[in-house]
Design a protein around this motif. Structure first.
Motif, PDB file in Angstrom:
ATOM      1  N   ILE A 100      21.476 -52.133  -6.126  1.00 19.24           N
ATOM      2  CA  ILE A 100      22.603 -53.198  -5.981  1.00 19.24           C
ATOM      3  C   ILE A 100      22.941 -53.620  -4.470  1.00 19.24           C
ATOM      4  N   PRO A 101      23.246 -52.491  -3.639  1.00 20.62           N
ATOM      5  CA  PRO A 101      23.503 -52.682  -2.202  1.00 20.62           C
ATOM      6  C   PRO A 101      22.214 -53.249  -1.609  1.00 20.62           C
ATOM      7  N   GLU A 102      20.908 -52.633  -2.125  1.00 21.85           N
ATOM      8  CA  GLU A 102      19.643 -53.048  -1.413  1.00 21.85           C
ATOM      9  C   GLU A 102      19.440 -54.678  -1.566  1.00 21.85           C
ATOM     10  N   LEU A 103      19.767 -55.060  -2.877  1.00 19.79           N
ATOM     11  CA  LEU A 103      19.629 -56.585  -3.191  1.00 19.79           C
ATOM     12  C   LEU A 103      20.649 -57.375  -2.231  1.00 19.79           C
ATOM     13  N   PHE A 104      21.928 -56.994  -2.079  1.00 20.21           N
ATOM     14  CA  PHE A 104      22.957 -57.468  -1.254  1.00 20.21           C
ATOM     15  C   PHE A 104      22.597 -57.608   0.216  1.00 20.21           C
ATOM     16  N   THR A 105      22.224 -56.471   0.712  1.00 18.51           N
ATOM     17  CA  THR A 105      21.768 -56.395   1.898  1.00 18.51           C
ATOM     18  C   THR A 105      20.641 -57.332   2.536  1.00 18.51           C
ATOM     19  N   ASN A 106      19.348 -57.196   1.676  1.00 21.35           N
ATOM     20  CA  ASN A 106      18.277 -58.100   1.597  1.00 21.35           C
ATOM     21  C   ASN A 106      18.522 -59.395   1.329  1.00 21.35           C
ATOM     22  N   ILE A 133      21.500 -61.206   2.134  1.00 19.53           N
ATOM     23  CA  ILE A 133      22.275 -61.472   3.293  1.00 19.53           C
ATOM     24  C   ILE A 133      21.114 -61.853   4.464  1.00 19.53           C
ATOM     25  N   HIS A 134      20.437 -60.939   4.679  1.00 18.99           N
ATOM     26  CA  HIS A 134      19.441 -60.711   5.889  1.00 18.99           C
ATOM     27  C   HIS A 134      18.399 -61.575   5.738  1.00 18.99           C
ATOM     28  N   LYS A 135      17.632 -61.892   4.645  1.00 21.09           N
ATOM     29  CA  LYS A 135      16.738 -62.877   4.353  1.00 21.09           C
ATOM     30  C   LYS A 135      17.015 -64.276   4.128  1.00 21.09           C
ATOM     31  N   GLN A 186      25.872 -60.503  13.461  1.00 20.80           N
ATOM     32  CA  GLN A 186      26.940 -61.071  12.401  1.00 20.80           C
ATOM     33  C   GLN A 186      26.339 -60.564  11.225  1.00 20.80           C
ATOM     34  N   LEU A 187      25.029 -60.794  10.820  1.00 24.54           N
ATOM     35  CA  LEU A 187      24.413 -59.935   9.625  1.00 24.54           C
ATOM     36  C   LEU A 187      24.764 -58.741   9.623  1.00 24.54           C
ATOM     37  N   LYS A 201      25.326 -54.218   6.495  1.00 23.55           N
ATOM     38  CA  LYS A 201      24.631 -52.998   7.311  1.00 23.55           C
ATOM     39  C   LYS A 201      23.361 -52.808   6.910  1.00 23.55           C
ATOM     40  N   LEU A 202      22.221 -52.826   7.679  1.00 21.99           N
ATOM     41  CA  LEU A 202      20.980 -52.359   7.089  1.00 21.99           C
ATOM     42  C   LEU A 202      21.029 -50.967   6.854  1.00 21.99           C
TER      43      LEU A 202
END
Length: 94
Positions: free
Chosen positions: A14-20, A22-24, A34-35, A40-41
């Motif tokens: 879940i947090p990996e999907l969230f982070t990816n 946002i960043h992609k 800002q990203l 946070k990565l």
């Protein structure tokens, strides 16, 4: 696709999907700073697990893979909703 109740076996995805997500999907509109402030990565999985235990998001699962999640507050307000980026979905089919 299935919509299921929160399942701890997806707590790292879940947090990996969230982070990816946002960043992609937002990298043209926002700076790296800002990203990183938004997602946070360096993911704090322990903090995410506490958050997920409280919010119990619904999960969108396709072929046993997490493709989205959505969380609501008790007042029936969507707190957050994220899905895989379209680019990821297209690359999966190749």
């Amino acid at each position: 696709m299935q919509i299921i109740n929160y399942n701890k076996s997806y707590s790292k995805q879940i947090p990996e999907l969230f982070t990816n997500s946002i960043h992609k999907t937002c990298n043209k509109e926002y700076t790296k700073e800002q990203l990183n402030a938004w997602a946070k990565l360096d993911i704090d999985y322990e903090a995410w697990e506490k958050r997920l235990d409280k919010t119990k998001p619904y999960l969108a699962i396709h072929d046993k893979k997490l493709v989205g999640f959505q969380s609501s507050m008790k007042i029936i307000l969507i707190a957050f909703m994220y899905t895989m980026s379209i680019k990821e979905k297209v690359l999966e089919k190749l």
